[in-house]
Design a protein around this motif. Structure first.
Motif, PDB file in Angstrom:
ATOM      1  N   PHE A  22     -30.550 -66.517  -7.296  1.00  0.00           N
ATOM      2  CA  PHE A  22     -30.613 -64.967  -8.621  1.00  0.00           C
ATOM      3  C   PHE A  22     -29.681 -65.121  -9.925  1.00  0.00           C
ATOM      4  O   PHE A  22     -28.388 -65.916  -9.118  1.00  0.00           O
ATOM      5  N   THR A  23     -30.217 -65.034 -10.938  1.00  0.00           N
ATOM      6  CA  THR A  23     -28.858 -65.756 -11.627  1.00  0.00           C
ATOM      7  C   THR A  23     -28.470 -64.139 -11.288  1.00  0.00           C
ATOM      8  O   THR A  23     -28.247 -63.004 -10.988  1.00  0.00           O
ATOM      9  N   GLN A  24     -26.697 -64.256 -12.462  1.00  0.00           N
ATOM     10  CA  GLN A  24     -25.370 -63.365 -12.394  1.00  0.00           C
ATOM     11  C   GLN A  24     -26.597 -61.577 -12.687  1.00  0.00           C
ATOM     12  O   GLN A  24     -26.300 -60.658 -11.654  1.00  0.00           O
ATOM     13  N   GLY A  25     -27.466 -61.720 -13.748  1.00  0.00           N
ATOM     14  CA  GLY A  25     -27.884 -60.232 -13.913  1.00  0.00           C
ATOM     15  C   GLY A  25     -28.487 -59.601 -13.168  1.00  0.00           C
ATOM     16  O   GLY A  25     -29.330 -58.311 -13.282  1.00  0.00           O
ATOM     17  N   GLU A  26     -29.700 -60.734 -13.165  1.00  0.00           N
ATOM     18  CA  GLU A  26     -30.538 -60.196 -11.976  1.00  0.00           C
ATOM     19  C   GLU A  26     -29.736 -58.918 -10.252  1.00  0.00           C
ATOM     20  O   GLU A  26     -30.264 -58.308 -10.029  1.00  0.00           O
ATOM     21  N   LEU A  27     -28.306 -60.033 -10.373  1.00  0.00           N
ATOM     22  CA  LEU A  27     -27.763 -59.119  -8.746  1.00  0.00           C
ATOM     23  C   LEU A  27     -27.097 -58.083  -9.478  1.00  0.00           C
ATOM     24  O   LEU A  27     -27.216 -57.453  -8.312  1.00  0.00           O
ATOM     25  N   GLU A  28     -26.476 -58.634 -10.437  1.00  0.00           N
ATOM     26  CA  GLU A  28     -26.290 -57.107 -11.064  1.00  0.00           C
ATOM     27  C   GLU A  28     -27.268 -55.694 -10.904  1.00  0.00           C
ATOM     28  O   GLU A  28     -27.137 -54.545 -10.262  1.00  0.00           O
ATOM     29  N   GLU A  29     -28.649 -56.597 -11.302  1.00  0.00           N
ATOM     30  CA  GLU A  29     -29.381 -55.201 -11.299  1.00  0.00           C
ATOM     31  C   GLU A  29     -30.058 -54.467  -9.865  1.00  0.00           C
ATOM     32  O   GLU A  29     -29.895 -53.366  -9.507  1.00  0.00           O
ATOM     33  N   LEU A  30     -29.693 -55.580  -9.598  1.00  0.00           N
ATOM     34  CA  LEU A  30     -30.157 -54.887  -7.896  1.00  0.00           C
ATOM     35  C   LEU A  30     -29.264 -54.611  -7.081  1.00  0.00           C
ATOM     36  O   LEU A  30     -29.443 -53.056  -7.361  1.00  0.00           O
ATOM     37  N   SER A  71     -38.219 -66.902 -12.072  1.00  0.00           N
ATOM     38  CA  SER A  71     -38.622 -67.967 -10.174  1.00  0.00           C
ATOM     39  C   SER A  71     -39.099 -68.844 -10.397  1.00  0.00           C
ATOM     40  O   SER A  71     -39.143 -69.615 -10.366  1.00  0.00           O
ATOM     41  N   ALA A  72     -40.081 -69.596 -11.828  1.00  0.00           N
ATOM     42  CA  ALA A  72     -40.292 -70.963 -11.681  1.00  0.00           C
ATOM     43  C   ALA A  72     -39.660 -71.756 -11.891  1.00  0.00           C
ATOM     44  O   ALA A  72     -39.587 -72.654 -11.433  1.00  0.00           O
ATOM     45  N   ARG A  73     -38.262 -71.529 -13.047  1.00  0.00           N
ATOM     46  CA  ARG A  73     -36.494 -71.679 -12.807  1.00  0.00           C
ATOM     47  C   ARG A  73     -36.424 -72.692 -11.591  1.00  0.00           C
ATOM     48  O   ARG A  73     -35.654 -73.747 -10.478  1.00  0.00           O
ATOM     49  N   ARG A  74     -36.311 -71.896 -10.786  1.00  0.00           N
ATOM     50  CA  ARG A  74     -35.490 -71.828  -9.272  1.00  0.00           C
ATOM     51  C   ARG A  74     -36.600 -72.960  -8.132  1.00  0.00           C
ATOM     52  O   ARG A  74     -36.135 -73.774  -7.881  1.00  0.00           O
ATOM     53  N   SER A  75     -37.969 -72.500  -8.426  1.00  0.00           N
ATOM     54  CA  SER A  75     -38.362 -73.002  -7.696  1.00  0.00           C
ATOM     55  C   SER A  75     -38.820 -74.920  -8.333  1.00  0.00           C
ATOM     56  O   SER A  75     -38.286 -75.693  -7.423  1.00  0.00           O
ATOM     57  N   ARG A  76     -38.902 -74.451  -9.734  1.00  0.00           N
ATOM     58  CA  ARG A  76     -38.981 -76.209 -10.188  1.00  0.00           C
ATOM     59  C   ARG A  76     -37.180 -76.674  -9.368  1.00  0.00           C
ATOM     60  O   ARG A  76     -37.322 -77.946  -9.187  1.00  0.00           O
ATOM     61  N   TRP A  77     -36.434 -76.373  -9.838  1.00  0.00           N
ATOM     62  CA  TRP A  77     -35.583 -76.397  -8.927  1.00  0.00           C
ATOM     63  C   TRP A  77     -34.800 -77.316  -7.640  1.00  0.00           C
ATOM     64  O   TRP A  77     -34.488 -77.836  -7.086  1.00  0.00           O
ATOM     65  N   ARG A  78     -35.543 -76.145  -6.398  1.00  0.00           N
ATOM     66  CA  ARG A  78     -35.667 -76.218  -5.500  1.00  0.00           C
ATOM     67  C   ARG A  78     -36.457 -77.568  -5.006  1.00  0.00           C
ATOM     68  O   ARG A  78     -36.037 -78.037  -4.097  1.00  0.00           O
TER      69      ARG A  78
END
Length: 145
Positions: A22-30, A71-78
């Motif tokens: 997760f990005t820092q922004g997504e973590l903060e939002e969650l 999500s696509a970026r993370r998937s490509r990275w994985r």
């Protein structure tokens, strides 16, 4: 304070963002959604609705697109990391295979050398046995005369 009203203290600086994907922004939002106080009288509480913020349709589409891109970026990275790991394993196994083939070749050559030496020793042994038998016969002949 009830269980639902407790706020969870969070220090974002200690979260391993690279491990959560997760990005820092997504973590903060969650965490901001988790830490929001629950008002039992609000229409969005309990089973009547969700505790998510209300967004307009274009905002939701934009947020969804951003979420999908992330999500696509993370998937490509994985996938990239997985391919890199497989390539690394492939190279390591090729090297190990080459080393094992070399060891096998050396062992086979050594086996051939030992087999040849064994055959020579067997021939020499047979020759010595024949010579010994001849000597026994000669000795018997000498004794009997």
């Amino acid at each position: 304070m009830s269980f639902h009203e407790e706020k969870i203290p969070v220090r974002f600086g200690c979260l391993p963002v690279h491990e959560t994907m997760f990005t820092q922004g997504e973590l903060e939002e969650l965490f901001s959604l988790i830490n929001q106080p629950v008002d039992p009288t609000s229409p969005g509480s309990g089973s009547q609705g969700s505790n998510q913020a209300v967004y307009s349709i274009p905002e939701r589409k934009l947020r969804r697109m951003q979420s999908n891109r992330e999500s696509a970026r993370r998937s490509r990275w994985r996938k990239k990391r997985h391919v890199e790991n497989l390539t690394s394993d492939l190279n390591r196994l090729r090297l190990e295979n080459r080393e094992l083939k070399n060891r096998l070749g050396l062992t086979m050559n050594y086996n051939l050398l030992l087999s040849t030496e064994n055959q020579c020793l067997k021939s020499e042994s047979m020759s010595l046995i024949v010579t010994l038998l001849d000597l026994y016969r000669t000795l018997e002949t000498m004794i009997s005369q």
